[in-house]
Write a protein that holds these residues in place. Structure first.
Motif, PDB file in Angstrom:
ATOM      1  N   VAL A 191       0.931  -1.301  -0.132  1.00 55.84           N
ATOM      2  CA  VAL A 191       0.053  -0.104  -0.089  1.00 55.84           C
ATOM      3  C   VAL A 191       0.882   1.088  -0.068  1.00 55.84           C
ATOM      4  CG1 VAL A 191      -1.615   1.443   1.350  1.00 55.84           C
ATOM      5  CG2 VAL A 191      -1.956  -1.146   1.298  1.00 55.84           C
ATOM      6  N   SER A 239       0.590   5.350   0.411  1.00 55.47           N
ATOM      7  CA  SER A 239      -0.247   6.417   0.715  1.00 55.47           C
ATOM      8  C   SER A 239       0.442   7.873   0.510  1.00 55.47           C
ATOM      9  CB  SER A 239      -0.604   6.690   2.549  1.00 55.47           C
ATOM     10  OG  SER A 239       0.420   6.786   3.063  1.00 55.47           O
ATOM     11  N   ARG A 240      -0.307   8.932   0.606  1.00 62.63           N
ATOM     12  CA  ARG A 240       0.330  10.267   0.210  1.00 62.63           C
ATOM     13  C   ARG A 240       1.417  10.441   0.924  1.00 62.63           C
ATOM     14  NH1 ARG A 240      -5.659  12.814  -0.661  1.00 62.63           N
ATOM     15  NH2 ARG A 240      -6.041  11.592   1.180  1.00 62.63           N
ATOM     16  N   LYS A 241       1.336  10.048   2.352  1.00 59.82           N
ATOM     17  CA  LYS A 241       2.513  10.234   3.286  1.00 59.82           C
ATOM     18  C   LYS A 241       3.697   9.494   3.027  1.00 59.82           C
ATOM     19  CE  LYS A 241      -0.189  12.074   6.760  1.00 59.82           C
ATOM     20  NZ  LYS A 241      -0.520  11.603   7.698  1.00 59.82           N
ATOM     21  N   ASP A 242       3.622   8.155   2.536  1.00 65.90           N
ATOM     22  CA  ASP A 242       4.656   7.448   2.224  1.00 65.90           C
ATOM     23  C   ASP A 242       5.426   8.243   1.093  1.00 65.90           C
ATOM     24  OD1 ASP A 242       3.864   5.588   3.972  1.00 65.90           O
ATOM     25  OD2 ASP A 242       2.544   4.639   2.278  1.00 65.90           O
ATOM     26  N   THR A 288       3.774   0.138   2.446  1.00 67.79           N
ATOM     27  CA  THR A 288       3.648  -0.934   3.508  1.00 67.79           C
ATOM     28  C   THR A 288       3.361  -2.196   3.041  1.00 67.79           C
ATOM     29  OG1 THR A 288       2.634   0.946   4.919  1.00 67.79           O
ATOM     30  CG2 THR A 288       2.087  -1.097   5.406  1.00 67.79           C
ATOM     31  N   ASN A 336       1.295  -7.010   6.635  1.00 69.40           N
ATOM     32  CA  ASN A 336       0.992  -5.867   7.395  1.00 69.40           C
ATOM     33  C   ASN A 336      -0.198  -5.006   6.877  1.00 69.40           C
ATOM     34  OD1 ASN A 336       3.121  -6.659   9.368  1.00 69.40           O
ATOM     35  ND2 ASN A 336       4.602  -5.379   8.218  1.00 69.40           N
ATOM     36  N   ILE A 337      -0.871  -5.341   5.937  1.00 72.40           N
ATOM     37  CA  ILE A 337      -1.939  -4.665   5.439  1.00 72.40           C
ATOM     38  C   ILE A 337      -3.289  -5.330   5.776  1.00 72.40           C
ATOM     39  CG2 ILE A 337      -2.978  -4.186   3.159  1.00 72.40           C
ATOM     40  CD1 ILE A 337      -0.384  -4.557   1.806  1.00 72.40           C
ATOM     41  N   ILE A 385      -5.672   4.418   9.355  1.00 69.10           N
ATOM     42  CA  ILE A 385      -5.482   4.529   7.974  1.00 69.10           C
ATOM     43  C   ILE A 385      -6.845   4.999   7.316  1.00 69.10           C
ATOM     44  CG2 ILE A 385      -3.560   2.867   7.879  1.00 69.10           C
ATOM     45  CD1 ILE A 385      -5.873   0.707   7.553  1.00 69.10           C
ATOM     46  N   ASP A 386      -6.534   5.525   5.918  1.00 63.15           N
ATOM     47  CA  ASP A 386      -7.677   6.175   5.253  1.00 63.15           C
ATOM     48  C   ASP A 386      -8.343   5.258   4.304  1.00 63.15           C
ATOM     49  OD1 ASP A 386      -7.053   8.337   6.302  1.00 63.15           O
ATOM     50  OD2 ASP A 386      -5.711   9.354   4.658  1.00 63.15           O
ATOM     51  N   SER A 387      -7.778   4.015   4.041  1.00 61.27           N
ATOM     52  CA  SER A 387      -8.482   3.405   3.118  1.00 61.27           C
ATOM     53  C   SER A 387      -8.277   2.028   3.364  1.00 61.27           C
ATOM     54  CB  SER A 387      -8.189   3.811   1.615  1.00 61.27           C
ATOM     55  OG  SER A 387      -6.979   3.137   1.222  1.00 61.27           O
TER      56      SER A 387
HETATM   57  P1  ADP Z   1      -1.498   9.135   4.998  1.00 63.22           P
HETATM   58  O1  ADP Z   1      -0.322   8.773   5.390  1.00 63.22           O
HETATM   59  O2  ADP Z   1      -1.655   9.789   3.441  1.00 63.22           O
HETATM   60  O3  ADP Z   1      -2.319   9.974   5.987  1.00 63.22           O
HETATM   61  P2  ADP Z   1      -2.942   6.777   5.443  1.00 63.22           P
HETATM   62  O4  ADP Z   1      -3.162   7.046   7.084  1.00 63.22           O
HETATM   63  O5  ADP Z   1      -3.808   5.867   4.821  1.00 63.22           O
HETATM   64  O6  ADP Z   1      -2.530   7.838   4.758  1.00 63.22           O
HETATM   65  O7  ADP Z   1      -1.808   5.956   5.857  1.00 63.22           O
HETATM   66  C1  ADP Z   1      -0.800   5.720   6.878  1.00 63.22           C
HETATM   67  C2  ADP Z   1       0.153   4.799   6.916  1.00 63.22           C
HETATM   68  O8  ADP Z   1      -0.215   3.478   6.753  1.00 63.22           O
HETATM   69  C3  ADP Z   1       0.979   4.729   5.410  1.00 63.22           C
HETATM   70  O9  ADP Z   1       2.342   4.332   5.829  1.00 63.22           O
HETATM   71  C4  ADP Z   1       0.523   3.582   4.818  1.00 63.22           C
HETATM   72  O10 ADP Z   1       1.386   2.844   4.075  1.00 63.22           O
HETATM   73  C5  ADP Z   1      -0.169   2.534   5.678  1.00 63.22           C
HETATM   74  N1  ADP Z   1      -1.588   2.176   5.379  1.00 63.22           N
HETATM   75  C6  ADP Z   1      -2.400   2.916   4.505  1.00 63.22           C
HETATM   76  N2  ADP Z   1      -3.682   1.941   4.300  1.00 63.22           N
HETATM   77  C7  ADP Z   1      -3.303   0.789   4.862  1.00 63.22           C
HETATM   78  C8  ADP Z   1      -3.795  -0.659   4.949  1.00 63.22           C
HETATM   79  N3  ADP Z   1      -5.008  -0.880   4.397  1.00 63.22           N
HETATM   80  N4  ADP Z   1      -3.270  -1.600   5.684  1.00 63.22           N
HETATM   81  C9  ADP Z   1      -1.917  -1.332   6.123  1.00 63.22           C
HETATM   82  N5  ADP Z   1      -1.442   0.034   5.988  1.00 63.22           N
HETATM   83  C10 ADP Z   1      -1.743   0.827   5.555  1.00 63.22           C
END
Ligand code: ADP
Length: 209
Positions: free
Chosen positions: A120, A122-125, A146, A150-151, A172-174
């Motif tokens: 996965v 994310s924007r912050k990654d 990620t 760990n997903i 997490i957002d999705s």
């Molecule tokens: P952002 O970091 O852009 O605010 P998220 O809060 O979704 O977006 O992501 C936070 C962290 O969690 C990132 O490192 C991302 O890779 C990880 N992440 C996002 N979605 C998932 C998921 N479904 N399962 C595991 N890890 C996730």
């Protein structure tokens, strides 16, 4: 909403003989008007009955208002999911950023050479990697994503409440919506906080907002 015995009796009377006054309903039940006042109020508020001054109560014919909780319990991931946006493990961080803008999503799902979910982004990654790294076109996304196992994911038949709980718990957002295959997970959709908000809004039906 569960109606009690008396409320059901009132509903039957109004359905067959409405419009009918509160006084007349009370008479038919051998009760005082004051006794059935709370029941009439509940039936009216819930949308079963309508009341008109000097005419009386009549059956609204409307579906009774469901409580928000009842409505949410029935909501399934499959009914609210969006299309997933997937990228290959070896594309560069630079290309992943472009893809995120092009597809207008906040999360990309990464798949391996067998098309199974492997990561996965994310924007912050992507932002984190962009800070201090000039050669974004040389870094493959599998280095920064990620990764499995760990997903956090869900399935079409899961409730939307389950998905919402997972997102809040894991911050997490999705979530990817997946189907389990013999050798891995196939990504078939995505559930985001926006989907949850849309579902929440759909409970308001055509109420004035
Ligand atoms: P952002 O970091 O852009 O605010 P998220 O809060 O979704 O977006 O992501 C936070 C962290 O969690 C990132 O490192 C991302 O890779 C990880 N992440 C996002 N979605 C998932 C998921 N479904 N399962 C595991 N890890 C996730």
């Amino acid at each position: 909403m569960e109606l009690n015995k008396r409320q059901n009796e009132i509903l039957e009377i109004v359905q067959s003989d409405g419009p009918i006054t509160g006084e007349q309903i009370a008479e038919r039940l051998n009760l005082a008007r004051a006794t059935i006042r709370p029941d009439l109020a509940i039936l009216t508020m819930a949308g079963y009955l309508d009341a008109r001054p000097r005419v009386g109560y009549f059956y609204s014919g409307k579906k009774p208002a469901q409580s928000v909780g009842d409505g949410m319990i029935g909501m399934k991931v499959g009914d609210f999911q969006s299309m997933p946006v997937v990228v290959a493990e070896n594309i560069s961080v630079y290309d992943a950023i472009c893809q995120m803008f092009l597809e207008d999503v906040g999360t990309l799902f990464v798949i391996d050479k067998d098309s199974h979910l492997s990561g996965v982004l994310s924007r912050k990654d992507l932002l984190r990697t962009s800070l201090g790294n000039k050669e974004l076109d040389k870094i493959p996304v599998h280095v920064i994503m990620t990764r499995m196992p760990n997903i956090t994911y869900c399935k079409k038949q899961d409730t939307l409440l389950y998905a919402a709980k997972k997102m809040i718990e894991q911050q997490i957002d999705s979530l990817p919506v997946i189907v389990e295959r013999e050798r891995g997970l196939e990504v078939v959709g995505r559930i985001t906080k926006t989907n949850i908000t849309a579902a929440f809004l759909s409970l308001a039906d055509d109420h004035d907002l």
